[in-house]
Design an enzyme around this catalytic site. Structure first.
Site, PDB file in Angstrom:
ATOM      1  CD  GLU A   1     -12.585  -2.089  -1.115  1.00  0.00           C
ATOM      2  OE1 GLU A   1     -13.257  -1.054  -0.967  1.00  0.00           O
ATOM      3  OE2 GLU A   1     -12.893  -3.173  -0.618  1.00  0.00           O
TER       4      GLU A   1
ATOM      5  CB  CYS B   1      -9.577   4.910  -0.626  1.00  0.00           C
ATOM      6  SG  CYS B   1      -9.007   3.994   0.807  1.00  0.00           S
TER       7      CYS B   1
HETATM    8  P1  NAP Z   1      -5.405   3.163 -11.204  1.00  0.00           P
HETATM    9  O1  NAP Z   1      -4.767   3.976 -12.251  1.00  0.00           O
HETATM   10  O2  NAP Z   1      -6.737   2.589 -11.484  1.00  0.00           O
HETATM   11  O3  NAP Z   1      -4.359   1.996 -10.902  1.00  0.00           O
HETATM   12  C1  NAP Z   1      -4.589   1.043  -9.911  1.00  0.00           C
HETATM   13  C2  NAP Z   1      -3.779  -0.200 -10.217  1.00  0.00           C
HETATM   14  O4  NAP Z   1      -4.267  -0.804 -11.400  1.00  0.00           O
HETATM   15  C3  NAP Z   1      -2.303   0.078 -10.474  1.00  0.00           C
HETATM   16  O5  NAP Z   1      -1.534  -0.968  -9.936  1.00  0.00           O
HETATM   17  C4  NAP Z   1      -2.235   0.081 -11.987  1.00  0.00           C
HETATM   18  O6  NAP Z   1      -0.959  -0.210 -12.491  1.00  0.00           O
HETATM   19  C5  NAP Z   1      -3.192  -1.028 -12.307  1.00  0.00           C
HETATM   20  N1  NAP Z   1      -3.731  -1.025 -13.647  1.00  0.00           N
HETATM   21  C6  NAP Z   1      -3.937   0.038 -14.465  1.00  0.00           C
HETATM   22  N2  NAP Z   1      -4.500  -0.387 -15.623  1.00  0.00           N
HETATM   23  C7  NAP Z   1      -4.640  -1.739 -15.521  1.00  0.00           C
HETATM   24  C8  NAP Z   1      -5.149  -2.742 -16.389  1.00  0.00           C
HETATM   25  N3  NAP Z   1      -5.641  -2.446 -17.585  1.00  0.00           N
HETATM   26  N4  NAP Z   1      -5.135  -4.024 -15.970  1.00  0.00           N
HETATM   27  C9  NAP Z   1      -4.652  -4.351 -14.758  1.00  0.00           C
HETATM   28  N5  NAP Z   1      -4.142  -3.432 -13.895  1.00  0.00           N
HETATM   29  C10 NAP Z   1      -4.153  -2.145 -14.270  1.00  0.00           C
HETATM   30  O7  NAP Z   1      -5.527   3.930  -9.843  1.00  0.00           O
HETATM   31  P2  NAP Z   1      -4.395   4.719  -9.050  1.00  0.00           P
HETATM   32  O8  NAP Z   1      -4.052   5.907  -9.856  1.00  0.00           O
HETATM   33  O9  NAP Z   1      -3.286   3.827  -8.637  1.00  0.00           O
HETATM   34  O10 NAP Z   1      -5.182   5.098  -7.730  1.00  0.00           O
HETATM   35  C11 NAP Z   1      -5.955   6.241  -7.649  1.00  0.00           C
HETATM   36  C12 NAP Z   1      -7.404   5.917  -7.599  1.00  0.00           C
HETATM   37  O11 NAP Z   1      -7.637   4.793  -6.766  1.00  0.00           O
HETATM   38  C13 NAP Z   1      -8.207   7.036  -7.017  1.00  0.00           C
HETATM   39  O12 NAP Z   1      -9.209   7.329  -7.932  1.00  0.00           O
HETATM   40  C14 NAP Z   1      -8.783   6.494  -5.727  1.00  0.00           C
HETATM   41  O13 NAP Z   1     -10.094   6.858  -5.524  1.00  0.00           O
HETATM   42  C15 NAP Z   1      -8.721   5.037  -5.892  1.00  0.00           C
HETATM   43  N6  NAP Z   1      -8.412   4.384  -4.625  1.00  0.00           N
HETATM   44  C16 NAP Z   1      -9.374   3.708  -4.004  1.00  0.00           C
HETATM   45  C17 NAP Z   1      -9.119   3.077  -2.816  1.00  0.00           C
HETATM   46  C18 NAP Z   1     -10.159   2.284  -2.095  1.00  0.00           C
HETATM   47  O14 NAP Z   1      -9.842   1.543  -1.144  1.00  0.00           O
HETATM   48  N7  NAP Z   1     -11.400   2.375  -2.479  1.00  0.00           N
HETATM   49  C19 NAP Z   1      -7.853   3.136  -2.260  1.00  0.00           C
HETATM   50  C20 NAP Z   1      -6.889   3.849  -2.929  1.00  0.00           C
HETATM   51  C21 NAP Z   1      -7.172   4.456  -4.133  1.00  0.00           C
HETATM   52  P3  NAP Z   1       0.079   0.964 -12.852  1.00  0.00           P
HETATM   53  O15 NAP Z   1       0.360   1.696 -11.600  1.00  0.00           O
HETATM   54  O16 NAP Z   1       1.235   0.207 -13.372  1.00  0.00           O
HETATM   55  O17 NAP Z   1      -0.612   1.806 -13.884  1.00  0.00           O
END
Ligand code: NAP
Length: 513
Positions: free
Chosen positions: A260, A299
């Site tokens: 997602e 999201c």
């Molecule tokens: P993110 O930076 O991609 O992080 C998401 C998760 O992935 C966090 O737990 C992060 O850990 C982890 N992560 C980062 N790099 C990783 C890697 N190389 N390997 C494994 N895990 C890794 O996103 P975010 O900043 O938390 O969320 C914002 C984004 O999510 C927005 O762009 C939004 O559109 C999207 N979103 C989508 C939905 C949906 O249902 N479609 C829902 C909510 C948010 P850390 O926090 O420790 O970096």
């Protein structure tokens, strides 16, 4: 709530474990002050996955759906009992005012409760069939049956920062009911709420050993250790999703990955909707709520408002009037309706996004936000470029921000603008004109996971554009990740292997019912 910096631990192999230095800090976004710290450095994640596979998996598979449902019911009840405390943590670590905190925490307990009920409905079975027995010869003896079995691995859940309660629990609900143990990794910035939830479950003795583990801090080498029976469910940005999908161990073992990701959700106003009517009121309420609830960090939030040119002036006037009345500020203050962003990183990203929007679109209205803390001003933009509006149609600014996209109202043009977002989680359409909707709603469907169709007859009845219902699928094509979560029983299948078993009809019945 204490003012001292607390250290958040991971719950792995049924023990709370601390990572080594250096620690990552977590903040109170209302003030910008550090409130907690955590580290996952040095934790043995290979052992954690092994523990889930060898201890948690067998325990869950020995339980019937009804028993797993009973477990989920207890997890849900725990959240309800400790709701006020959880709302305090949501405010301290995410800047969630009471209403935004409830959206997250009640969504978590509600989703667990829905899956608890599904477990009770599925009853004393441990898995399900897919379809009926199939006959291949004139004799009815030799048949085939498709059978679902829970994977013998771990459900690795990697969550985003914006729903530390709901995102944790909606994924756990489905995996545990499917019979697969969980290792969840919350977004670090707001992990305290996820930690507190698991602490409560552990303190209350609700979790059978190995069934739920929590990794707090960076993912470290977690993905290096995934294997052929594991499954990954990710929520977050498209760029992280790409890294996960292309991780060598994920590729080597063909680990299923459900994603997602970013979603440029649209909201469409039909040309038939006249100012002041019920459908008009419904449309305005949804746009304002989606821009401002959880400071736009959802999201499902509406990012693109597709409006007929003939109605644009009135839409702008009404939206600005409603947005103008909203108070942005301290989530502890009951009168504040829009809180801060989740932390300094999120604030930096949103302010950078606003700077880009200033270059690509016209600012229609901008609110004020406190200078101290991690706030961003609610902002409404307009772009007349339609499908050619590159930044607006390509980049999600994850805050209280949306852009008006005026169109002539011709169905083909409307569908093209919606589709230009590259795939979304949800799109809302507000219209009472059946002929117009006949050309728009089915044509939008391939581009989005859910359509929220507002009209006069459902005025005051709809659950809202942004509400993710556990019995409906949550996910969308393309940019939105191409995944599907929830959806009642449908969600369980991601965690199962479908096997076609051929043999004697009676023997098959004896084994699989
Ligand atoms: P993110 O930076 O991609 O992080 C998401 C998760 O992935 C966090 O737990 C992060 O850990 C982890 N992560 C980062 N790099 C990783 C890697 N190389 N390997 C494994 N895990 C890794 O996103 P975010 O900043 O938390 O969320 C914002 C984004 O999510 C927005 O762009 C939004 O559109 C999207 N979103 C989508 C939905 C949906 O249902 N479609 C829902 C909510 C948010 P850390 O926090 O420790 O970096």
């Amino acid at each position: 709530m204490s003012n001292t910096l607390i250290t958040l631990h991971s719950y792995l192999c049924d023990r709370w474990q601390a990572g080594e230095a250096p620690q990552t800090q977590l903040f109170d976004p209302a003030t910008g002050a550090a409130i907690a710290q955590t580290s996952s450095k040095g934790l043995d994640l290979r052992a954690a996955l092994h523990h889930g596979r060898t201890v948690g998996g067998p325990a869950l598979r020995a339980m019937t759906f009804a028993q797993r449902g009973e477990l989920l019911g207890k997890l849900s009840a725990s959240l309800v009992t400790h709701r006020d405390e959880l709302l305090d943590v949501a405010r301290a670590n995410m800047g969630a005012n009471r209403s935004d905190g409830k959206f997250d925490v009640d969504g978590a307990s509600g989703t667990l409760a829905t899956y608890a009920k599904l477990g009770s409905q599925l009853g004393d079975k441990t898995t399900l069939h897919d379809g009926d027995q199939l006959q291949f010869s004139r004799s009815k003896r030799f048949v085939a049956q498709h059978v679902w079995s829970p994977r013998h691995g771990v459900a690795v859940h990697i969550n985003a920062f914006n729903f530390p309660a709901w995102n944790l629990c909606e994924k756990i609900a489905v995996a545990l009911l499917a019979g697969v143990p969980v290792l969840a990794k919350p977004g670090t910035a707001t992990a305290w709420l996820s930690v507190r939830i698991v602490e409560l479950w552990v303190q209350e003795g609700l979790l059978p050993p190995g069934t739920v583990q929590l990794l707090v801090g960076s993912a470290g080498d977690l993905l290096d250790h995934v294997g052929p029976q594991d499954a990954i469910v990710f929520t977050g940005s498209g760029s992280t999703a790409q890294q996960i999908r292309s991780h060598p161990a994920v590729l080597k073992w063909n680990v299923p990955v459900n994603i997602e990701a970013d979603s440029l959700n649209a909201c469409v106003l039909g040309p038939d909707v006249q100012p002041g009517c019920d459908t008009w009121t419904m449309f305005l309420a949804e746009v304002v709520r989606e821009m401002t609830q959880k400071a736009g960090q959802k999201c499902t939030a509406i990012r693109r408002i597709v409006v007929p040119k003939a109605l644009l002036a009135e839409v702008k006037d009404e939206l600005v009037a409603r947005l103008h009345d909203l108070q942005v500020g301290d989530p502890a203050n009951d009168r504040s309706q829009v809180g801060p962003l989740a932390g300094p990183t999120q604030q930096r990203d949103v302010l950078a996004g606003l700077a880009e929007l200033n270059r690509h679109a016209s600012l229609i209205w901008q609110g004020t936000a406190p200078a101290q803390g991690c706030y961003a001003p609610p902002s409404l933009y307009q772009s007349d470029a339609g499908v050619d509006a590159e930044f607006i149609n390509d980049h999600e600014v994850f805050g209280p921000v949306a852009t008006l996209l005026p169109v002539d109202g011709d169905p083909a043009e409307v569908v093209a603008v919606v589709a230009r977002g590259g795939g979304s989680l949800v799109c809302s359409v507000f219209s009472d004109d059946l002929d117009w909707c006949r050309q728009v709603v089915p044509a939008i469907a391939p581009h989005t996971g859910r359509i929220y169709w507002g009209s006069a007859k459902v005025f005051d009845q709809g659950v809202g554009h942004g509400a993710v219902m556990p019995s409906l699928v949550h996910g969308g094509p393309g940019k939105a990740g191409g995944g599907e979560e929830l959806g009642g029983e449908r969600g369980l299948r991601f965690y199962w292997q479908r096997t076609a078993i051929q043999g004697d009809t009676q023997l098959l019945r004896a084994l699989f019912g």
